[in-house]
Design a protein around this motif. Sequence first.
Motif, PDB file in Angstrom:
ATOM      1  N   ALA A 168      75.323  62.909  54.362  1.00 18.36           N
ATOM      2  CA  ALA A 168      76.515  63.252  55.138  1.00 18.36           C
ATOM      3  C   ALA A 168      77.749  62.502  54.631  1.00 18.36           C
ATOM      4  N   ASP A 169      77.566  61.251  54.147  1.00 24.71           N
ATOM      5  CA  ASP A 169      78.696  60.486  53.595  1.00 24.71           C
ATOM      6  C   ASP A 169      79.403  61.279  52.500  1.00 24.71           C
ATOM      7  N   VAL A 170      78.577  61.898  51.647  1.00 25.00           N
ATOM      8  CA  VAL A 170      79.125  62.636  50.508  1.00 25.00           C
ATOM      9  C   VAL A 170      79.891  63.861  51.005  1.00 25.00           C
ATOM     10  N   VAL A 171      79.348  64.550  52.013  1.00 32.26           N
ATOM     11  CA  VAL A 171      80.041  65.725  52.564  1.00 32.26           C
ATOM     12  C   VAL A 171      81.418  65.313  53.084  1.00 32.26           C
ATOM     13  N   ARG A 172      81.429  64.194  53.816  1.00 36.72           N
ATOM     14  CA  ARG A 172      82.706  63.720  54.362  1.00 36.72           C
ATOM     15  C   ARG A 172      83.698  63.387  53.258  1.00 36.72           C
ATOM     16  N   GLU A 173      83.190  62.819  52.150  1.00 41.53           N
ATOM     17  CA  GLU A 173      84.090  62.461  51.066  1.00 41.53           C
ATOM     18  C   GLU A 173      84.606  63.695  50.325  1.00 41.53           C
ATOM     19  N   LEU A 174      83.760  64.731  50.251  1.00 40.47           N
ATOM     20  CA  LEU A 174      84.143  65.928  49.477  1.00 40.47           C
ATOM     21  C   LEU A 174      85.144  66.817  50.210  1.00 40.47           C
ATOM     22  N   ILE A 386      80.592  42.746  49.775  1.00 39.92           N
ATOM     23  CA  ILE A 386      79.815  43.490  50.749  1.00 39.92           C
ATOM     24  C   ILE A 386      78.334  43.343  50.413  1.00 39.92           C
ATOM     25  N   LEU A 387      77.557  42.969  51.443  1.00 38.78           N
ATOM     26  CA  LEU A 387      76.098  42.930  51.287  1.00 38.78           C
ATOM     27  C   LEU A 387      75.574  44.246  51.828  1.00 38.78           C
ATOM     28  N   THR A 388      74.806  44.976  51.029  1.00 37.14           N
ATOM     29  CA  THR A 388      74.417  46.321  51.458  1.00 37.14           C
ATOM     30  C   THR A 388      72.971  46.637  51.112  1.00 37.14           C
ATOM     31  N   THR A 389      72.378  47.535  51.857  1.00 38.46           N
ATOM     32  CA  THR A 389      71.087  48.095  51.475  1.00 38.46           C
ATOM     33  C   THR A 389      71.382  49.273  50.557  1.00 38.46           C
ATOM     34  N   THR A 390      70.362  50.064  50.222  1.00 41.29           N
ATOM     35  CA  THR A 390      70.578  51.126  49.228  1.00 41.29           C
ATOM     36  C   THR A 390      71.481  52.256  49.712  1.00 41.29           C
ATOM     37  N   ILE A 391      71.983  52.195  50.958  1.00 40.36           N
ATOM     38  CA  ILE A 391      72.802  53.323  51.419  1.00 40.36           C
ATOM     39  C   ILE A 391      74.072  53.521  50.598  1.00 40.36           C
ATOM     40  N   LEU A 392      74.559  52.457  49.957  1.00 43.46           N
ATOM     41  CA  LEU A 392      75.770  52.633  49.141  1.00 43.46           C
ATOM     42  C   LEU A 392      75.432  52.925  47.685  1.00 43.46           C
ATOM     43  N   GLU A 393      74.169  53.303  47.415  1.00 41.92           N
ATOM     44  CA  GLU A 393      73.783  53.462  46.014  1.00 41.92           C
ATOM     45  C   GLU A 393      74.477  54.644  45.337  1.00 41.92           C
ATOM     46  N   ARG A 394      74.860  55.647  46.096  1.00 42.40           N
ATOM     47  CA  ARG A 394      75.428  56.826  45.421  1.00 42.40           C
ATOM     48  C   ARG A 394      76.487  57.511  46.270  1.00 42.40           C
ATOM     49  N   GLY A 395      77.277  58.333  45.585  1.00 41.21           N
ATOM     50  CA  GLY A 395      78.225  59.160  46.319  1.00 41.21           C
ATOM     51  C   GLY A 395      79.498  58.445  46.721  1.00 41.21           C
ATOM     52  N   VAL A 396      79.527  57.131  46.633  1.00 38.12           N
ATOM     53  CA  VAL A 396      80.742  56.425  47.024  1.00 38.12           C
ATOM     54  C   VAL A 396      81.393  55.827  45.787  1.00 38.12           C
ATOM     55  N   THR A 397      82.700  55.911  45.740  1.00 41.58           N
ATOM     56  CA  THR A 397      83.419  55.450  44.569  1.00 41.58           C
ATOM     57  C   THR A 397      84.370  54.315  44.953  1.00 41.58           C
ATOM     58  N   PHE A 398      84.206  53.181  44.291  1.00 42.28           N
ATOM     59  CA  PHE A 398      85.159  52.089  44.443  1.00 42.28           C
ATOM     60  C   PHE A 398      85.746  51.848  43.066  1.00 42.28           C
ATOM     61  N   PRO A 399      87.055  51.653  42.976  1.00 42.93           N
ATOM     62  CA  PRO A 399      87.679  51.607  41.655  1.00 42.93           C
ATOM     63  C   PRO A 399      87.201  50.457  40.776  1.00 42.93           C
ATOM     64  N   SER A 400      87.078  49.248  41.307  1.00 43.01           N
ATOM     65  CA  SER A 400      86.868  48.125  40.410  1.00 43.01           C
ATOM     66  C   SER A 400      85.917  47.119  41.048  1.00 43.01           C
ATOM     67  N   VAL A 401      84.635  47.232  40.719  1.00 41.58           N
ATOM     68  CA  VAL A 401      83.654  46.328  41.323  1.00 41.58           C
ATOM     69  C   VAL A 401      82.674  45.780  40.298  1.00 41.58           C
ATOM     70  N   ASP A 402      82.086  44.626  40.616  1.00 39.76           N
ATOM     71  CA  ASP A 402      80.919  44.115  39.915  1.00 39.76           C
ATOM     72  C   ASP A 402      79.745  44.260  40.862  1.00 39.76           C
TER      73      ASP A 402
END
Lengths: 464, 187
Positions: A168-174, A386-402
């Motif tokens: 659903a995250d991806v749908v919202r972003e698209l 940000i400490l995250t589980t695998t929910i942020l593994e895909r579909g989200v774009t951040f410009p500049s991260v390590d």
Amino acid sequence: MELDPKRYAGKRLLRREIPLSTNVLREALQHQHFKQIPTLRKEKNSMYCNRCNATQPHLQNIDCQICDRTHLYCRNCIQMGRVSSCESFYEWSGPEPDWHIHAKPCAWEGELTRHQQIAADTIDQTMKQNGKLLVHAVCGAGKTEMLFQGITTSLRQGKRICLATPRADVVRELLPRFQQAFPNVTVQALYGGSPDKTGDGQLILATTHQLLRFYQAFDVLIIDEIDAFPYHADPMLHVASEKAKKPTCASIFLTATPRQKEKRQIAAKTLPHVFVPVRFHGQPLPVPASKLCIGLHKQLRKGSFQKGLLHWLHNRRNATRQVLIFLPTVVLANRLQDEAMEVLRPFAQKILPKREAETLIRTVHAADKDREAKVQAFRNREIAIILTTTILERGVTFPSVDVAILDAAHDVFDEAALVQIAGRAGRSPADPTGEVIFFHEGRSDAMDKAVRAIQDMNRRAKRL
Amino acid sequence: MNLCIGCGEAYTSRPSWSIFFWPERISLLCRDCEESFHRLKEPGCPSCMKQTGSSICSDCLEWEKSSYQGVLEKNVSLYSYEPFMQDYIARWKYRGDYILGKVFEAEFRKLYYQHFQDSKYEVVSIPISAERMVERGFNQAGELAAFTRAKRKDVLGRKKAWRKAIQAQTIAQADCRKSFSFAIRAA
């Protein structure tokens, strides 16, 4: 009363999903604008759900007080509304809807790279010929933009199109991106709890679960992230997507990390595919580094951070990049929260020196109510780490991260997950590199395979 | 091998002689789900079973001062109404996943006879509205009443105009009651 074919065509609905009074519906049935279909069917001595195709043990008995009998109901697709055998589905059999033929639907004026253009042409061809195509494009290749050309052609032919994705995250972003690109087309987003529920648009963006409501609806079906949870492992969603297609329909599958099944089909040449190995800014994918940390598990159990991570944070090439730290479980994320506030604070302040220290470090997981807000805050550079589980593994774009993964050898990090996580780094043309590091206490097969897959894609990109 | 009706995962029930003789006693839930149900163990308040000490609780004292004085003889509860249970009950009621209720059957009957063995009691279930019934096909309170296999008397009905008032009231009550309770009153 005139009923709008667009509202009902291509769906199999339960009575409660049809907002018509009993009289109006009865009249529509008499005029054969709807036909009734049994909700369950019998095949070779077992019963099947006519919506999701489930059979025992998903079908269970209910002592129904509506019809005063004991009969079956389907538990498999119950989250989309219960299907019981004393009800029927209503399928539109009235006049076919006239989908608008758009002369010039696309307002997107960006330019595609050479590789994107090759893929876009192939997609366009496939849509014209109602074929099948797998688009294998690396993370950050610009998949969405590659679709625009084909969608434009299809809209010119008055076709109905659906882009489905498991998340659903991806749908919202698209949604905003498609609304901007196709301003005169009715674009609708459907997901659990979406504001729009009617599903009468010409261009539908939906989660794969929502496809269950549709029946022979689309001329073009695009499935994004076919390898993502829950689509790849849930036969119900495959049934749903098959049923949502018209008998002649183009199918486009998008993925950055094809699973074994697709790889086999590609090798056997039974599934046409196109490969885009380069990111749209032309830079190679960041290759993950690995760091062995003895005693990592023990320290994580105690709720403290490894020295290795702090050392890495200290020595990063660009100390102002935001940091994503992936953890295998929610429990661990919660356990590390307090420690993170203390130990990681100096690094967080270096990343965003002007911000209040209290809100710089945050934890996110699937059940988190503020998840959307936190992700947005991270994107706005209000959160540093940000400490995250695998929910942020895909579909989200951040410009500049390590990106760092703690306990990368854990079972939840399979090859696809690791490649996707590594793909979060270096996405912006302004900062096309980024660091990715796996902290582990003993390598896993998945880690080795992920590194090899990334190196392989970079090699293939160079050869082009 | 069975599928747990709570989480959908496959599980194997522990082998025992009782399963051999009474196969219907095989649990519908896997161990993880079973362990997430927390039985109320303390006797609690003698009137409402709220788990705070063993004397009459402050809520009940309030009630006795209000116009509801003397209405409640006794409330008995089986499980603690924690997030896991809330979610489970919501799936049972609102999604209408009928089989989820069956999990309570044996324990609920046991509890009933523990407290209301006397034959002077009859079971009255709280009805649901006609619209709800059309949606759901069953009444969860009626289900619980049926589990007791005791003499039933369906004397209550639902007034339409009361719906909104009752809704507001139940929301307020749900906030202060932390246990999953079902009132059974002397007839």
